[in-house]
Design an enzyme around this catalytic site. Structure first.
Site, PDB file in Angstrom:
ATOM      1  N   CYS A 168      56.681  47.800  97.027  1.00  0.00           N
ATOM      2  CA  CYS A 168      56.957  47.497  98.435  1.00  0.00           C
ATOM      3  C   CYS A 168      56.443  48.597  99.345  1.00  0.00           C
ATOM      4  CB  CYS A 168      58.460  47.292  98.648  1.00  0.00           C
ATOM      5  SG  CYS A 168      59.480  48.700  98.107  1.00  0.00           S
ATOM      6  N   HIS A 308      64.194  49.523  99.522  1.00  0.00           N
ATOM      7  CA  HIS A 308      63.080  48.622  99.786  1.00  0.00           C
ATOM      8  C   HIS A 308      62.294  49.154 100.986  1.00  0.00           C
ATOM      9  CE1 HIS A 308      60.910  44.927  99.383  1.00  0.00           C
ATOM     10  NE2 HIS A 308      61.403  44.326 100.442  1.00  0.00           N
ATOM     11  N   ASN A 328      58.817  40.691 105.383  1.00  0.00           N
ATOM     12  CA  ASN A 328      59.091  41.100 104.015  1.00  0.00           C
ATOM     13  C   ASN A 328      57.877  40.784 103.145  1.00  0.00           C
ATOM     14  OD1 ASN A 328      60.536  42.128 101.887  1.00  0.00           O
ATOM     15  ND2 ASN A 328      61.949  40.428 101.724  1.00  0.00           N
TER      16      ASN A 328
END
Length: 361
Positions: A168, A308, A328
């Site tokens: 990520c 994240h 996202n």
């Protein structure tokens, strides 16, 4: 005891709601109905577990716990603008499995290496932040707008899906590099996340974890340019670095900033309005069940819960619940076509713990 017609309709309705993507937040049905619901869930999300097998029982138990969790998460929901939680493709995973496969539980330790001293120091006099403050003053408009959405300006690339690759940090940072390039010269390009996964040094380990600031330090220290995705395609697994010796691509300026802006989210709005999209570290644990709406509760902002990294592409102060617009990297089936909304102020989900802004050359 025989079920009443009312109970039967409720059970049937639960299965019907599942197919509409509407979360379950009423009384959990009995075991027989739960099994029927689980089978409908498997069909909707293309899951295949043989009934009676150990795997089926494991997934079914996780599913039952998910129903309880969804009900708890929706308990504070007071209106249609608040976050809505329900069954998702992740609902047959345990919390540990979800964390292991889709989050980075060690990310907070990485952040501490370059965040703790900023919490106790005068962060706004940090060289990098000062540069962006000066940069903002050159480009600033007279009034900070109530709403900014960089998607409307054509500088945001498609929503990607990192699947089981824990990079990520690379996805979100490359996305911001893409955006800043488009803002600078009007060219929107898909840059290579895989190149970063395979090649980034400075404590980064591809799909096994890394962090934004470490990546940017590596890029700028060696003046490495990020190439095109078409030339270095995404494979979502660690590979041998195949970066061309001919250093062609987009170079990040050394003035990037990684700032702790808890209690100073107005600085985030300044950056978003007058500079561009941002990369932030965040706590996405409850996103396992997120369907839409604005997250206000159940999302700790503690640095120890950060797991994240995502891209903020705008904000909306005019909405019933003022919020950030977050892209996202779990595909378009997640949330609102790949996006999630987090309430402004209060460091919800840790959105202000590490805020990264950058320029490209």
């Amino acid at each position: 005891m025989a079920l009443s017609w009312k109970d039967c309709l409720i059970r049937i309705g639960l299965i019907g709601l599942l197919f509409l993507g509407i979360p379950i937040h009423i009384q959990k049905p009995h075991q027989t109905e739960n099994h029927l619901l689980f089978q409908s869930y498997m069909k909707k999300f293309n899951k295949s577990y043989k009934k009676g097998s150990d795997e089926y029982e494991k997934r079914y138990q996780n599913f039952q716990k998910s129903l309880d969790t969804i009900q708890e998460l929706n308990a504070k929901r007071q209106n249609e603008d608040s976050a809505l939680y329900g069954l998702t493709a992740f609902s047959d995973l345990s919390r540990d499995e979800f964390t292991h496969h889709h989050l980075r539980s060690d990310l907070h330790n990485r952040l501490r290496k370059h965040t703790d001293h900023r919490i106790t120091s005068s962060m706004y006099e940090h060289d990098n932040y000062r540069h962006h403050r000066n940069h903002i003053s050159k480009r600033a408009i007279s009034v900070i707008p109530d709403k900014v959405d960089w998607r409307d300006k054509g500088v945001i690339t498609k929503v990607r899906n990192q699947k089981l690759c824990g990079a990520c940090w690379a996805f979100s940072t490359v996305e911001t590099i893409e955006s800043m390039l488009a803002i600078k010269n009007g060219t929107l390009l898909d840059l290579s996340v895989q190149e970063i996964i395979d090649c980034a040094e400075n404590g980064n380990f591809g799909c096994d974890g890394g962090d934004t600031c470490g990546m940017l330090s590596w890029l700028t220290a060696y003046k490495i340019k990020v190439g095109l995705e078409s030339q270095y395609p995404l494979k979502l697994e660690n590979g041998v670095c195949k970066r061309s010796k001919v250093n062609v691509g987009v170079e990040v300026a050394k003035n990037f900033s990684c700032d702790y802006l808890v209690g100073a989210e107005d600085k985030m709005l300044l950056l978003l309005a007058n500079h561009g999209p941002l990369t932030v570290a965040i706590n996405a644990l409850t996103w396992q069940y997120y369907l839409g709406g604005v997250i206000q509760y159940h999302c700790s902002g503690s640095i120890t819960d950060i797991n994240h990294a995502v891209q903020i592409v705008g904000y909306d102060k005019t909405a019933p619940i003022p919020h950030y617009i977050i892209r996202n990297s779990w595909g378009t089936a997640f949330g609102d076509k790949g996006y999630v909304y987090v309430a402004m102020n209060g460091n919800i989900c840790g959105v202000a713990v590490e805020v990264t802004a950058l320029d490209v050359l």
